[in-house]
Write an enzyme that holds these catalytic residues in place. Structure first.
Site, PDB file in Angstrom:
ATOM      1  N   GLY A 170       0.807  -1.213   0.000  1.00 54.91           N
ATOM      2  CA  GLY A 170       0.000   0.000   0.000  1.00 54.91           C
ATOM      3  C   GLY A 170       0.838   1.260   0.000  1.00 54.91           C
ATOM      4  N   GLU A 205      -2.346   6.437  -2.779  1.00 53.10           N
ATOM      5  CA  GLU A 205      -3.540   6.903  -2.044  1.00 53.10           C
ATOM      6  C   GLU A 205      -4.512   7.539  -3.031  1.00 53.10           C
ATOM      7  N   PRO A 206      -5.759   7.754  -2.618  1.00 59.75           N
ATOM      8  CA  PRO A 206      -6.710   8.362  -3.551  1.00 59.75           C
ATOM      9  C   PRO A 206      -6.181   9.681  -4.128  1.00 59.75           C
ATOM     10  N   GLY A 251      -0.857   9.486  -6.377  1.00 60.34           N
ATOM     11  CA  GLY A 251      -0.455   8.335  -7.168  1.00 60.34           C
ATOM     12  C   GLY A 251       0.969   8.495  -7.664  1.00 60.34           C
ATOM     13  N   GLU A 284       3.040   1.340 -11.416  1.00 54.96           N
ATOM     14  CA  GLU A 284       4.505   1.275 -11.240  1.00 54.96           C
ATOM     15  C   GLU A 284       5.205   2.445 -11.923  1.00 54.96           C
ATOM     16  N   GLY A 285       4.558   3.618 -11.885  1.00 57.19           N
ATOM     17  CA  GLY A 285       5.086   4.792 -12.557  1.00 57.19           C
ATOM     18  C   GLY A 285       4.513   4.846 -13.951  1.00 57.19           C
ATOM     19  N   ASP A 319       4.647   8.545 -18.628  1.00 56.41           N
ATOM     20  CA  ASP A 319       5.187   9.907 -18.603  1.00 56.41           C
ATOM     21  C   ASP A 319       6.073  10.156 -17.383  1.00 56.41           C
TER      22      ASP A 319
HETATM   23  P1  TGC Z   1      13.012  12.168  -5.259  1.00 57.70           P
HETATM   24  O1  TGC Z   1      13.385  13.367  -4.421  1.00 57.70           O
HETATM   25  O2  TGC Z   1      13.224  12.218  -6.726  1.00 57.70           O
HETATM   26  O3  TGC Z   1      13.744  10.884  -4.669  1.00 57.70           O
HETATM   27  C1  TGC Z   1      13.855  10.626  -3.286  1.00 57.70           C
HETATM   28  C2  TGC Z   1      15.071   9.753  -3.134  1.00 57.70           C
HETATM   29  O4  TGC Z   1      14.794   8.477  -3.712  1.00 57.70           O
HETATM   30  C3  TGC Z   1      15.731   8.236  -4.776  1.00 57.70           C
HETATM   31  N1  TGC Z   1      14.995   7.512  -5.815  1.00 57.70           N
HETATM   32  C4  TGC Z   1      15.092   6.197  -5.937  1.00 57.70           C
HETATM   33  N2  TGC Z   1      15.825   5.290  -5.280  1.00 57.70           N
HETATM   34  C5  TGC Z   1      15.685   4.017  -5.636  1.00 57.70           C
HETATM   35  N3  TGC Z   1      14.860   3.623  -6.613  1.00 57.70           N
HETATM   36  C6  TGC Z   1      14.106   4.496  -7.302  1.00 57.70           C
HETATM   37  N4  TGC Z   1      13.282   4.072  -8.269  1.00 57.70           N
HETATM   38  C7  TGC Z   1      14.193   5.844  -6.971  1.00 57.70           C
HETATM   39  N5  TGC Z   1      13.595   6.984  -7.421  1.00 57.70           N
HETATM   40  C8  TGC Z   1      14.100   7.998  -6.697  1.00 57.70           C
HETATM   41  C9  TGC Z   1      16.238   9.579  -5.202  1.00 57.70           C
HETATM   42  O5  TGC Z   1      17.493   9.488  -5.814  1.00 57.70           O
HETATM   43  C10 TGC Z   1      16.312  10.305  -3.869  1.00 57.70           C
HETATM   44  O6  TGC Z   1      17.439   9.830  -3.194  1.00 57.70           O
HETATM   45  P2  TGC Z   1      18.280  10.784  -2.216  1.00 57.70           P
HETATM   46  O7  TGC Z   1      19.428   9.954  -1.756  1.00 57.70           O
HETATM   47  O8  TGC Z   1      18.700  11.965  -3.056  1.00 57.70           O
HETATM   48  O9  TGC Z   1      17.337  11.159  -1.115  1.00 57.70           O
HETATM   49  O10 TGC Z   1      11.519  11.807  -4.867  1.00 57.70           O
HETATM   50  P3  TGC Z   1      10.159  12.384  -5.361  1.00 57.70           P
HETATM   51  O11 TGC Z   1       9.207  12.295  -4.217  1.00 57.70           O
HETATM   52  O12 TGC Z   1      10.363  13.691  -6.042  1.00 57.70           O
HETATM   53  O13 TGC Z   1       9.665  11.254  -6.401  1.00 57.70           O
HETATM   54  C11 TGC Z   1      10.158  11.086  -7.621  1.00 57.70           C
HETATM   55  C12 TGC Z   1       9.334  10.066  -8.462  1.00 57.70           C
HETATM   56  C13 TGC Z   1       8.283  10.781  -9.267  1.00 57.70           C
HETATM   57  C14 TGC Z   1      10.340   9.436  -9.407  1.00 57.70           C
HETATM   58  C15 TGC Z   1       8.680   8.965  -7.589  1.00 57.70           C
HETATM   59  O14 TGC Z   1       7.760   9.511  -6.709  1.00 57.70           O
HETATM   60  C16 TGC Z   1       7.979   7.900  -8.406  1.00 57.70           C
HETATM   61  O15 TGC Z   1       8.615   6.954  -8.844  1.00 57.70           O
HETATM   62  N6  TGC Z   1       6.621   8.016  -8.639  1.00 57.70           N
HETATM   63  C17 TGC Z   1       5.832   6.960  -9.275  1.00 57.70           C
HETATM   64  C18 TGC Z   1       4.991   6.267  -8.232  1.00 57.70           C
HETATM   65  C19 TGC Z   1       4.851   4.803  -8.514  1.00 57.70           C
HETATM   66  O16 TGC Z   1       5.530   4.222  -9.325  1.00 57.70           O
HETATM   67  N7  TGC Z   1       4.026   4.135  -7.748  1.00 57.70           N
HETATM   68  C20 TGC Z   1       3.865   2.712  -7.836  1.00 57.70           C
HETATM   69  C21 TGC Z   1       2.968   2.172  -6.734  1.00 57.70           C
HETATM   70  S1  TGC Z   1       3.047   0.411  -6.577  1.00 57.70           S
HETATM   71  C22 TGC Z   1       2.254  -0.174  -7.936  1.00 57.70           C
HETATM   72  O17 TGC Z   1       1.878   0.529  -8.829  1.00 57.70           O
HETATM   73  C23 TGC Z   1       2.084  -1.659  -8.004  1.00 57.70           C
HETATM   74  S2  TGC Z   1       1.318  -2.175  -9.417  1.00 57.70           S
HETATM   75  C24 TGC Z   1       1.228  -3.851  -9.277  1.00 57.70           C
HETATM   76  C25 TGC Z   1       2.357  -4.561  -9.988  1.00 57.70           C
HETATM   77  O18 TGC Z   1       3.531  -4.245  -9.793  1.00 57.70           O
HETATM   78  O19 TGC Z   1       2.101  -5.453 -10.787  1.00 57.70           O
HETATM   79  P1  FAD Z   2      -1.966  10.408 -11.444  1.00 56.12           P
HETATM   80  O1  FAD Z   2      -0.730  10.477 -10.635  1.00 56.12           O
HETATM   81  O2  FAD Z   2      -3.124  11.238 -11.019  1.00 56.12           O
HETATM   82  O3  FAD Z   2      -1.598  10.741 -12.960  1.00 56.12           O
HETATM   83  C1  FAD Z   2      -2.604  11.044 -13.928  1.00 56.12           C
HETATM   84  C2  FAD Z   2      -1.908  11.520 -15.211  1.00 56.12           C
HETATM   85  O4  FAD Z   2      -1.139  12.695 -14.925  1.00 56.12           O
HETATM   86  C3  FAD Z   2      -0.930  10.481 -15.769  1.00 56.12           C
HETATM   87  O5  FAD Z   2      -0.952  10.526 -17.176  1.00 56.12           O
HETATM   88  C4  FAD Z   2       0.428  10.983 -15.280  1.00 56.12           C
HETATM   89  O6  FAD Z   2       1.527  10.564 -16.109  1.00 56.12           O
HETATM   90  C5  FAD Z   2       0.207  12.505 -15.330  1.00 56.12           C
HETATM   91  N1  FAD Z   2       1.100  13.204 -14.420  1.00 56.12           N
HETATM   92  C6  FAD Z   2       1.132  13.153 -13.066  1.00 56.12           C
HETATM   93  N2  FAD Z   2       2.107  13.933 -12.593  1.00 56.12           N
HETATM   94  C7  FAD Z   2       2.699  14.492 -13.670  1.00 56.12           C
HETATM   95  C8  FAD Z   2       3.808  15.390 -13.846  1.00 56.12           C
HETATM   96  N3  FAD Z   2       4.493  15.861 -12.806  1.00 56.12           N
HETATM   97  N4  FAD Z   2       4.143  15.754 -15.089  1.00 56.12           N
HETATM   98  C9  FAD Z   2       3.475  15.269 -16.173  1.00 56.12           C
HETATM   99  N5  FAD Z   2       2.439  14.407 -16.076  1.00 56.12           N
HETATM  100  C10 FAD Z   2       2.063  14.033 -14.830  1.00 56.12           C
HETATM  101  N6  FAD Z   2      -0.398   1.200  -6.171  1.00 56.12           N
HETATM  102  C11 FAD Z   2       0.102   0.618  -5.041  1.00 56.12           C
HETATM  103  O7  FAD Z   2       0.616   1.292  -4.143  1.00 56.12           O
HETATM  104  N7  FAD Z   2       0.038  -0.732  -4.878  1.00 56.12           N
HETATM  105  C12 FAD Z   2      -0.506  -1.551  -5.803  1.00 56.12           C
HETATM  106  O8  FAD Z   2      -0.527  -2.776  -5.616  1.00 56.12           O
HETATM  107  C13 FAD Z   2      -1.069  -0.961  -6.973  1.00 56.12           C
HETATM  108  N8  FAD Z   2      -1.693  -1.743  -7.899  1.00 56.12           N
HETATM  109  C14 FAD Z   2      -2.362  -1.154  -8.946  1.00 56.12           C
HETATM  110  C15 FAD Z   2      -3.150  -1.939  -9.786  1.00 56.12           C
HETATM  111  C16 FAD Z   2      -3.847  -1.344 -10.822  1.00 56.12           C
HETATM  112  C17 FAD Z   2      -4.744  -2.174 -11.692  1.00 56.12           C
HETATM  113  C18 FAD Z   2      -3.726   0.044 -11.069  1.00 56.12           C
HETATM  114  C19 FAD Z   2      -4.439   0.692 -12.221  1.00 56.12           C
HETATM  115  C20 FAD Z   2      -2.949   0.827 -10.232  1.00 56.12           C
HETATM  116  C21 FAD Z   2      -2.268   0.243  -9.157  1.00 56.12           C
HETATM  117  N9  FAD Z   2      -1.527   1.000  -8.247  1.00 56.12           N
HETATM  118  C22 FAD Z   2      -0.995   0.440  -7.125  1.00 56.12           C
HETATM  119  C23 FAD Z   2      -1.531   2.465  -8.366  1.00 56.12           C
HETATM  120  C24 FAD Z   2      -0.572   2.998  -9.430  1.00 56.12           C
HETATM  121  O9  FAD Z   2       0.745   2.925  -9.014  1.00 56.12           O
HETATM  122  C25 FAD Z   2      -0.995   4.445  -9.739  1.00 56.12           C
HETATM  123  O10 FAD Z   2      -2.221   4.372 -10.444  1.00 56.12           O
HETATM  124  C26 FAD Z   2       0.047   5.182 -10.550  1.00 56.12           C
HETATM  125  O11 FAD Z   2       1.200   5.423  -9.783  1.00 56.12           O
HETATM  126  C27 FAD Z   2      -0.486   6.523 -11.109  1.00 56.12           C
HETATM  127  O12 FAD Z   2      -1.151   7.233 -10.136  1.00 56.12           O
HETATM  128  P2  FAD Z   2      -2.640   7.837 -10.430  1.00 56.12           P
HETATM  129  O13 FAD Z   2      -3.466   6.741 -10.960  1.00 56.12           O
HETATM  130  O14 FAD Z   2      -3.062   8.511  -9.181  1.00 56.12           O
HETATM  131  O15 FAD Z   2      -2.439   8.887 -11.584  1.00 56.12           O
END
Ligand code: TGC
Ligand code: FAD
Length: 395
Positions: free
Chosen positions: A135, A138-139, A142, A375-376, A379
């Protein structure tokens, strides 16, 4: 009877795989052909996660595959990638389940957990006797998880958690949730983020399913609610002390997704190629003999071959401990985009037949829309790479 999937190896990459890597791929491929393909279209239609496959996936070593000890298989990252490729050739939902169990639950427990946490959870998660979820989202947060509003407050030898998590894979079927929250009293920055193990049944902790998805229908997607949830301090992951630790988990999952997307793309390409050789239009000729159809098949084949090189190289780097998160972002971003384009192109090659469940293409296409976002997003990975190349964060 449908012929078994033969793989796609235009560049003869098989010659560079070890015997163990080829065995892992063969075993997973057989499992997908024998156990997944016959049921998955029905699961997708019925909005059902095929939980009955979990014990066998545990036996095959799919959960926490790269972990050594605790009953895990101790695979290399390339072997793990090949597992992900084959699973997602079956369905992104199944790969997603394994990604979460392995990369987002077992990896953080193994990497940031105490000995007690590892001994309690890893063996049971490895067999599939226990399931987990992650987890972070959050709503309202993302793409920017650093803004999370879920909070943890210290109360004697316990922590009290409050907040909401959304879009959580496996949320309602999980026995344990890895929940990320900001610890009150240590500021609001990324250094205040901590990871907690929240067990099913803990008072104040509940999960509900998201219905009405047109994507990942064979996977459970949930919301989590935490209202004054009291967890003992022994449930804090002691090694997870900032947002960076949560992002490290994402690297494991994103890497696996880059391989998984190849599997979905290969399924779409294979389906389109076989169909194009049989379907005849104009001059009693297979549509595969028309130049524009060939162009589509060539595009798919070329992009899959390039994607294979990308994931394999990142996997080899990862096995040497040299993969940076920017490498993984490039592989996830490219391969998911490429797979979605392949699905759209393959659907086109099948004409009207392409929209039916008689072929896996539309299911892959709908699934990949989620994979592109989670997972990001595509974009966000562009911006991560832009940050790496220029040194300027443009989020
Ligand atoms: P930022 O200030 O850029 O970074 C904070 C610190 O973290 C380091 N860092 C990383 N380290 C390891 N791995 C990574 N991927 C890292 N990305 C950044 C960074 O170097 C920094 O380190 P330090 O030593 O300088 O403190 O942090 P920010 O808050 O500005 O965030 C940057 C951003 C946008 C890249 C990050 O928030 C992000 O990756 N956002 C995307 C969110 C996301 O991917 N969520 C996924 C949720 S889980 C999910 O979707 C599961 S789906 C189910 C499945 O997998 O099948
Ligand atoms: P938003 O962040 O609201 O983004 C909406 C749009 O705006 C996107 O096109 C994005 O690229 C764009 N955008 C946002 N910020 C910027 C910026 N700075 N510049 C330009 N464009 C931007 N999360 C978990 O923690 N655990 C899970 O197990 C998990 N499983 C998932 C399973 C499914 C089926 C799905 C659909 C999602 C899951 N997620 C999970 C959540 C997922 O990681 C988020 O949906 C994802 O990180 C994007 O967040 P959001 O949906 O809130 O979109």
């Amino acid at each position: 009877m449908a012929t078994k999937f033969q793989g796609f190896d235009f560049l003869n990459l098989d010659a560079s795989f070890s015997e163990d890597e080829l065995l892992v791929r063969r075993t997973t491929r057989d499992f997908v052909d024998d156990k997944v393909i016959p049921i998955i279209e029905g699961c997708f239609r019925e909005d059902r996660f095929p939980r009955e496959l979990v014990p066998q996936m545990g036996e095959l070593g799919f959960f926490g595959a790269t972990i050594n000890g605790y009953g895990c298989a101790g695979m290399s990252n390339v072997e793990y990638g090949l597992v992900m490729q084959e699973l997602e050739r079956g369905d992104s939902g199944l790969r997603s389940f394994v990604s979460v169990q392995s990369a987002l639950v077992m990896y953080p427990i193994y990497t940031f957990g105490s000995d007690e946490q590892k001994n309690t959870w890893l063996p049971a998660l490895a067999t599939g006797e226990k399931l987990g979820c992650f987890g972070l989202t959050e709503p309202g947060f993302g793409s920017n998880p650093g803004g999370m509003t879920t909070r943890a407050r210290r109360d004697g030898s316990h922590y009290i958690l409050n907040g909401e998590k959304m879009w959580i894979t496996s949320g309602t079927i999980a026995d344990v949730a890895v929940v990320w929250a900001k610890l009150e009293g240590v500021g609001d920055g990324s250094d205040s983020v901590r990871g907690f193990l929240v067990e099913k049944g803990t008072p104040g902790f509940s999960a509900f399913d998201v219905h009405g998805k047109w994507s990942l229908r064979a996977s459970v997607t949930s919301g989590l609610s935490l209202q004054d949830v009291r967890v003992p301090e022994s449930n804090l992951l002691p090694g997870a002390t900032s947002l960076k630790n949560a992002l490290m988990c994402l690297n494991q999952a994103r890497y696996g997704i880059s391989w998984g997307a190849l599997g979905a793309a290969m399924s779409c390409y294979d389906t389109a190629l076989n169909y194009a050789k049989i379907r005849k239009q104009f001059h009693d000729m297979p549509i595969a003999g028309h130049q524009i159809v060939q162009e589509k098949l060539v595009w798919m084949a070329s992009e899959i071959a390039k994607g294979q090189l990308l994931s394999l190289q990142v996997g080899r780097l990862k096995d040497k401990g040299k993969a940076g998160h920017q490498h993984i972002s490039m592989a996830k971003r490219n391969n998911v985009w490429m797979a979605l384009e392949c699905a759209r192109m393959a659907r086109d090659v099948l004409g009207a037949n392409g929209i039916t469940e008689d072929y896996p293409i539309m299911r892959h296409m709908m699934n990949l829309e989620s994979v592109k976002t989670y997972e990001g997003t595509h974009d966000i990975h562009t911006l991560i790479l832009g940050h790496h190349l220029t040194g300027i964060g443009a989020y």
